[in-house]
Structure formats: C-alpha cells, structure tokens
Design a protein around this motif. Structure first.
Motif, PDB file in Angstrom:
ATOM      1  N   TYR A  16       0.987  -1.480  -0.068  1.00 36.53           N
ATOM      2  CA  TYR A  16       0.050   0.103  -0.053  1.00 36.53           C
ATOM      3  C   TYR A  16       1.083   1.253   0.038  1.00 36.53           C
ATOM      4  CZ  TYR A  16      -3.711   3.291   0.899  1.00 36.53           C
ATOM      5  OH  TYR A  16      -4.669   4.198   0.810  1.00 36.53           O
ATOM      6  N   PRO A  17       0.605   2.168  -0.961  1.00 34.48           N
ATOM      7  CA  PRO A  17      -0.329   2.020  -2.167  1.00 34.48           C
ATOM      8  C   PRO A  17       0.052   1.149  -3.139  1.00 34.48           C
ATOM      9  CG  PRO A  17       1.174   4.142  -2.113  1.00 34.48           C
ATOM     10  CD  PRO A  17       1.217   3.490  -0.936  1.00 34.48           C
ATOM     11  N   LYS A  18      -0.865   0.844  -3.884  1.00 31.70           N
ATOM     12  CA  LYS A  18      -0.797  -0.037  -4.945  1.00 31.70           C
ATOM     13  C   LYS A  18      -0.377   0.652  -6.275  1.00 31.70           C
ATOM     14  CE  LYS A  18      -3.988  -3.292  -2.863  1.00 31.70           C
ATOM     15  NZ  LYS A  18      -2.772  -4.017  -1.952  1.00 31.70           N
ATOM     16  N   ASN A  19       0.868   0.412  -6.511  1.00 30.06           N
ATOM     17  CA  ASN A  19       1.463   1.304  -7.464  1.00 30.06           C
ATOM     18  C   ASN A  19       2.497   0.598  -8.450  1.00 30.06           C
ATOM     19  OD1 ASN A  19       3.637   1.283  -5.719  1.00 30.06           O
ATOM     20  ND2 ASN A  19       3.606   3.417  -5.239  1.00 30.06           N
ATOM     21  N   LEU A  20       2.404  -0.926  -8.073  1.00 26.93           N
ATOM     22  CA  LEU A  20       3.516  -1.722  -8.872  1.00 26.93           C
ATOM     23  C   LEU A  20       3.110  -1.480 -10.499  1.00 26.93           C
ATOM     24  CD1 LEU A  20       5.882  -3.848  -8.602  1.00 26.93           C
ATOM     25  CD2 LEU A  20       4.244  -5.626  -8.632  1.00 26.93           C
ATOM     26  N   ASP A  21       1.995  -1.578 -10.929  1.00 18.29           N
ATOM     27  CA  ASP A  21       1.863  -1.225 -12.345  1.00 18.29           C
ATOM     28  C   ASP A  21       2.283  -0.052 -13.068  1.00 18.29           C
ATOM     29  OD1 ASP A  21      -0.095   0.658 -11.197  1.00 18.29           O
ATOM     30  OD2 ASP A  21      -1.937  -0.194 -12.325  1.00 18.29           O
ATOM     31  N   THR A  22       2.887   1.023 -12.259  1.00 18.92           N
ATOM     32  CA  THR A  22       3.425   1.994 -12.623  1.00 18.92           C
ATOM     33  C   THR A  22       4.874   2.062 -12.907  1.00 18.92           C
ATOM     34  OG1 THR A  22       4.104   3.126 -10.615  1.00 18.92           O
ATOM     35  CG2 THR A  22       1.932   3.689 -11.508  1.00 18.92           C
ATOM     36  N   LYS A  23       5.618   0.569 -12.459  1.00 20.40           N
ATOM     37  CA  LYS A  23       6.709   0.364 -12.549  1.00 20.40           C
ATOM     38  C   LYS A  23       6.873  -0.953 -13.544  1.00 20.40           C
ATOM     39  CE  LYS A  23       7.971   2.582  -8.929  1.00 20.40           C
ATOM     40  NZ  LYS A  23       8.873   3.752  -8.861  1.00 20.40           N
ATOM     41  N   VAL A  24       6.174  -1.548 -13.589  1.00 23.91           N
ATOM     42  CA  VAL A  24       6.118  -2.765 -14.813  1.00 23.91           C
ATOM     43  C   VAL A  24       4.924  -3.027 -15.220  1.00 23.91           C
ATOM     44  CG1 VAL A  24       8.431  -3.781 -14.163  1.00 23.91           C
ATOM     45  CG2 VAL A  24       6.316  -4.473 -13.029  1.00 23.91           C
ATOM     46  N   ALA A  25       4.574  -3.364 -16.432  1.00 26.99           N
ATOM     47  CA  ALA A  25       3.102  -3.785 -17.087  1.00 26.99           C
ATOM     48  C   ALA A  25       3.437  -4.204 -18.473  1.00 26.99           C
ATOM     49  CB  ALA A  25       2.214  -2.699 -16.937  1.00 26.99           C
ATOM     50  N   GLY A  26       2.833  -5.188 -18.991  1.00 30.96           N
ATOM     51  CA  GLY A  26       3.035  -5.495 -20.343  1.00 30.96           C
ATOM     52  C   GLY A  26       4.098  -6.417 -20.838  1.00 30.96           C
ATOM     53  N   GLY A  27       4.146  -6.804 -22.001  1.00 28.89           N
ATOM     54  CA  GLY A  27       5.255  -7.759 -22.471  1.00 28.89           C
ATOM     55  C   GLY A  27       5.480  -8.865 -21.726  1.00 28.89           C
ATOM     56  N   GLY A  28       4.093  -9.428 -21.329  1.00 32.77           N
ATOM     57  CA  GLY A  28       4.341 -10.698 -20.706  1.00 32.77           C
ATOM     58  C   GLY A  28       4.175 -10.586 -18.918  1.00 32.77           C
ATOM     59  N   ILE A  29       4.268  -9.540 -18.428  1.00 34.93           N
ATOM     60  CA  ILE A  29       4.290  -9.166 -16.873  1.00 34.93           C
ATOM     61  C   ILE A  29       2.813  -8.686 -16.700  1.00 34.93           C
ATOM     62  CG2 ILE A  29       5.286  -7.653 -15.218  1.00 34.93           C
ATOM     63  CD1 ILE A  29       7.467  -9.232 -16.913  1.00 34.93           C
ATOM     64  N   HIS A  30       2.373  -9.543 -15.860  1.00 33.99           N
ATOM     65  CA  HIS A  30       0.791  -9.367 -15.497  1.00 33.99           C
ATOM     66  C   HIS A  30       0.775  -8.770 -14.021  1.00 33.99           C
ATOM     67  CE1 HIS A  30      -0.614 -11.741 -19.135  1.00 33.99           C
ATOM     68  NE2 HIS A  30       0.890 -12.199 -18.988  1.00 33.99           N
ATOM     69  N   VAL A  31       0.220  -7.697 -13.662  1.00 27.23           N
ATOM     70  CA  VAL A  31       0.259  -7.309 -12.409  1.00 27.23           C
ATOM     71  C   VAL A  31      -1.269  -7.271 -11.923  1.00 27.23           C
ATOM     72  CG1 VAL A  31       0.633  -4.995 -11.081  1.00 27.23           C
ATOM     73  CG2 VAL A  31       2.205  -5.322 -13.102  1.00 27.23           C
ATOM     74  N   LEU A  32      -1.533  -7.861 -10.834  1.00 21.60           N
ATOM     75  CA  LEU A  32      -2.673  -7.884 -10.120  1.00 21.60           C
ATOM     76  C   LEU A  32      -2.611  -7.184  -8.741  1.00 21.60           C
ATOM     77  CD1 LEU A  32      -5.516  -9.233 -10.032  1.00 21.60           C
ATOM     78  CD2 LEU A  32      -4.511 -11.042  -8.943  1.00 21.60           C
ATOM     79  N   LYS A  33      -3.702  -6.263  -8.545  1.00 19.58           N
ATOM     80  CA  LYS A  33      -3.762  -5.662  -7.182  1.00 19.58           C
ATOM     81  C   LYS A  33      -4.172  -6.819  -6.149  1.00 19.58           C
ATOM     82  CE  LYS A  33      -5.338  -1.068  -9.012  1.00 19.58           C
ATOM     83  NZ  LYS A  33      -6.229  -0.270  -8.909  1.00 19.58           N
ATOM     84  N   GLY A  34      -3.250  -7.009  -5.181  1.00 25.14           N
ATOM     85  CA  GLY A  34      -3.351  -7.960  -4.282  1.00 25.14           C
ATOM     86  C   GLY A  34      -4.061  -7.512  -3.014  1.00 25.14           C
ATOM     87  N   GLY A  35      -4.772  -8.441  -2.413  1.00 27.00           N
ATOM     88  CA  GLY A  35      -5.392  -7.979  -0.881  1.00 27.00           C
ATOM     89  C   GLY A  35      -6.729  -7.403  -1.366  1.00 27.00           C
ATOM     90  N   ILE A  36      -7.436  -7.967  -2.559  1.00 27.81           N
ATOM     91  CA  ILE A  36      -8.752  -7.284  -2.802  1.00 27.81           C
ATOM     92  C   ILE A  36      -9.659  -8.171  -2.995  1.00 27.81           C
ATOM     93  CG2 ILE A  36      -9.975  -5.609  -4.240  1.00 27.81           C
ATOM     94  CD1 ILE A  36      -7.521  -3.788  -4.748  1.00 27.81           C
ATOM     95  N   VAL A  37     -10.804  -7.995  -2.212  1.00 27.33           N
ATOM     96  CA  VAL A  37     -11.872  -8.926  -2.505  1.00 27.33           C
ATOM     97  C   VAL A  37     -13.145  -8.365  -3.310  1.00 27.33           C
ATOM     98  CG1 VAL A  37     -11.104 -10.415  -0.756  1.00 27.33           C
ATOM     99  CG2 VAL A  37     -12.776  -8.421  -0.246  1.00 27.33           C
ATOM    100  N   GLU A  38     -14.153  -9.035  -3.577  1.00 27.00           N
ATOM    101  CA  GLU A  38     -15.398  -8.566  -4.191  1.00 27.00           C
ATOM    102  C   GLU A  38     -16.292  -9.142  -3.582  1.00 27.00           C
ATOM    103  OE1 GLU A  38     -17.421  -8.591  -8.719  1.00 27.00           O
ATOM    104  OE2 GLU A  38     -15.423  -7.930  -8.422  1.00 27.00           O
TER     105      GLU A  38
END
Length: 346
Positions: A245-267
């Motif tokens: 927290y905060p969830k900002n990993l997708d600003t560091k890496v994304a795409g090109g085979g890298i799959h970023v998922l926000k962890g610790g979230i439920v629906e």
C-alpha cells in the motif's frame, strides 16, 4: 456492529471528499488545518451474507492523508483518535485500513492505550492482515495457472517476506500450496534467517537477484518511489501480486508478458450501498474492498469479536483457514486477472 477506519489516498482527494460531505471548513483548509481535524464517522452501512445473516457497520475517516506520514506525532494521533471514536460508538470490531495499520505497527501504538479519558480495548480492533494474507495466497493459486505457470515447479519471490503479511504468505505457500521454491527478500538478514528456519526452506536473495529468477512475485513491502525495475530482465510470463500500500506496482512494470494484479482485494457477491470505496479507486466500488476491511465484516458475521489479527508474525495457518472459509461462506471472492488485461499484457 463492525467498523472500518480508513483515509483518502491523497490530500487533494481528501479535500474533494470533504467538500462532497459538506465539511467546507475542513475542505478549504491547508495541511496544517487537516492535521488538527478530528476523525469523522461519515457513513453507515448494512450488509447481508448469502447465509441470511445481516450486519451493520460504520466507516470512520481518520482525516489522515499520506502527506502526513513524515509528521510522526500527527500520524500517531490520527490513528489513536479514530480508534477512540470507534470504541465510543460501541463498535464491536474495527479494522485498521490503509496506512492506519502500518502506522499502528511501525510506530508501536500499543504503548499508547490511553487516549484522553478513554482506555482503548484492544480486542475491539484488528489489522485485517490474516484475511489479506489468505487472499493474496489464493490470488497466487488462482491466477498463476491461467498464465501457464505451474506452481509446483515455479519460483515465487516474496518481497517483504519477514513482515506480518509476508511471513504468513511464506508459511502458506510453503506448507499448503507447495510451490517449487520460495525466494525470500527483506531488508534485515536475521529475521530472514529466522523465517527460513521456521518454514524449513526458501532461498534468501536480494531484490535484484530474486526478480530475474521469479515466475511469481508477491510484493508486500513498501515500494520506494525511486525504485526502478528492469522489465527486460524479468521472466515471461511473470505474475506480480501488488499486495503493498499504496498499490503502484503497475506504474513500474506492465505488459510484455508481465501481469500485475492488485493484491489483497476482494469482491462481495452483490452491491453494497456505500460510497467509501470510491476514495480507494476500486474498479467496482460497490462490491470491491480491501481484504483487511472485509476481515472486520467476517468477524462480525461470525460473532467473533476479538483482535483476530494483532501484533507481528502471529498469523497461523489455522487462522488463515478460519478466515478463508468464512470469506467464501459469506460471499467474498478474490480479485483475479481480467482476461482482456491478460491478453493486453501478453
């Protein structure tokens, strides 16, 4: 009755929310004004489980914003005052969300049980870390296979392995999931050695050493803004669970085979009539929430009024089993990769 203690993601977001709620005198103030603003109970909610049980709850905004983190005394006071308000409102079990649980643990607020004339009753509060750890583990188990990653042979790096959530994730993935190899990453060496001995395995590496080897990365440590990740050095495919927290990993890496998922979230299984998750920038704010918040709801559904998640490294597999079963029973599911997002990242 359950309670949730949270805060806005930024000072600007907090001011906008205050204006919407009619707190103009606070909304117009500068950061110093906000530092002295008391916590506010801003919303009541009623939720029904698929089991037929209905519970009531309340959301308390601590009036803390991340820009206050450098003000130690202010951050401490904000959390303690919000806890005091929750107790005075007679709330049975309250979850500390966002930075409030981090402040509580890192600033050792257990030494400050008395707030003005109120003695805080610790059994009324939970960090929600047990449910968060269980959800992150389930996200690894659910999503890695969809990317063609066989967890029985995969290398899984846990960044922040010695923290409360990180150590619980390591214990679960080692004992219950049975991953190929755990890569243990944290700042201090001795706690890493202790964890390695406890789980009977795992390889201690630096972040730079672990990332190129990992098929899955579970990130549960604070991420420095200056951190740079060489995306070209990462495995493809690679599943990254952003559990910090905060969830900002997708600003560091994304795409090109890298799959970023926000962890610790439920629906939740149906819409909830609240507005509180809008400030958390959830994709489906009427259903999605942080798993730590959901823990307070689950404990209220189960009539388990106790500080279920408390202290550091006290999360057991048995507690994860209990809260995980309750989560499924009462209509919560983990956030998973969106198929279209998977295709875009491939």
């Amino acid at each position: 009755m359950f309670g949730l203690i949270g805060h806005s993601t930024s000072f600007d977001a907090a001011r906008r929310k205050a204006m919407e709620l009619g707190f103009d005198h606070i909304a117009d103030g500068d950061l110093d004004v906000w530092c002295s603003a008391p916590p506010q109970l801003v919303e009541h909610v009623e939720i029904s489980s698929p089991t037929g049980t209905t519970i009531k709850g309340a959301y308390i905004d601590s009036c803390f914003v991340p820009e206050m983190l450098s003000r130690f005394k202010t951050a401490r006071r904000k959390v303690l005052n919000a806890m005091e308000l929750a107790q005075k409102k007679g709330i049975n079990i309250t979850a500390l969300g966002g930075f409030t649980s981090i402040i509580f643990e890192n600033f050792n607020l257990l030494q400050h049980q008395t707030v003005r004339s109120t003695t805080l009753e610790w059994q009324r509060f939970t960090t929600g870390n047990t449910h968060t750890a269980w959800v992150i583990c389930r996200q690894v188990e659910n999503n890695a296979p969809t990317l063609g990653i066989d967890l029985k042979t995969a290398k899984v790096a846990v960044v922040g392995a010695t923290g409360d959530i990180g150590s619980a994730v390591c214990r679960w993935l080692s004992a219950r999931t049975g991953v190929g190899e755990l890569l243990l990453v944290a700042r201090q060496q001795q706690p890493l050695l202790d964890l390695q001995a406890q789980i009977g395995g795992g390889r201690i590496l630096t972040l730079d050493e672990a990332l190129p080897e990992a098929d899955v990365v579970v990130w549960v440590a604070s991420m420095p803004r200056t951190l740079e990740i060489d995306q070209a050095s990462l495995r493809k495919p690679c599943l990254m669970i952003d559990g910090g927290y905060p969830k900002n990993l997708d600003t560091k890496v994304a795409g090109g085979g890298i799959h970023v998922l926000k962890g610790g979230i439920v629906e939740f299984c149906k819409d909830i009539g609240w507005t509180m998750m809008q400030i958390a920038e959830m994709e489906k704010p009427q259903r999605q929430m942080f798993a730590c918040f959901a823990e307070a709801m689950l404990l209220e559904f189960e009539r388990c009024h106790t500080n279920f998640s408390w202290g550091r490294n006290n999360i057991t597999l048995e507690k994860m089993d209990f809260i995980g079963a309750a989560s499924v029973r009462h209509g919560f599911s983990t956030l998973n990769l969106n198929p279209s997002a998977q295709a875009a990242a491939a």
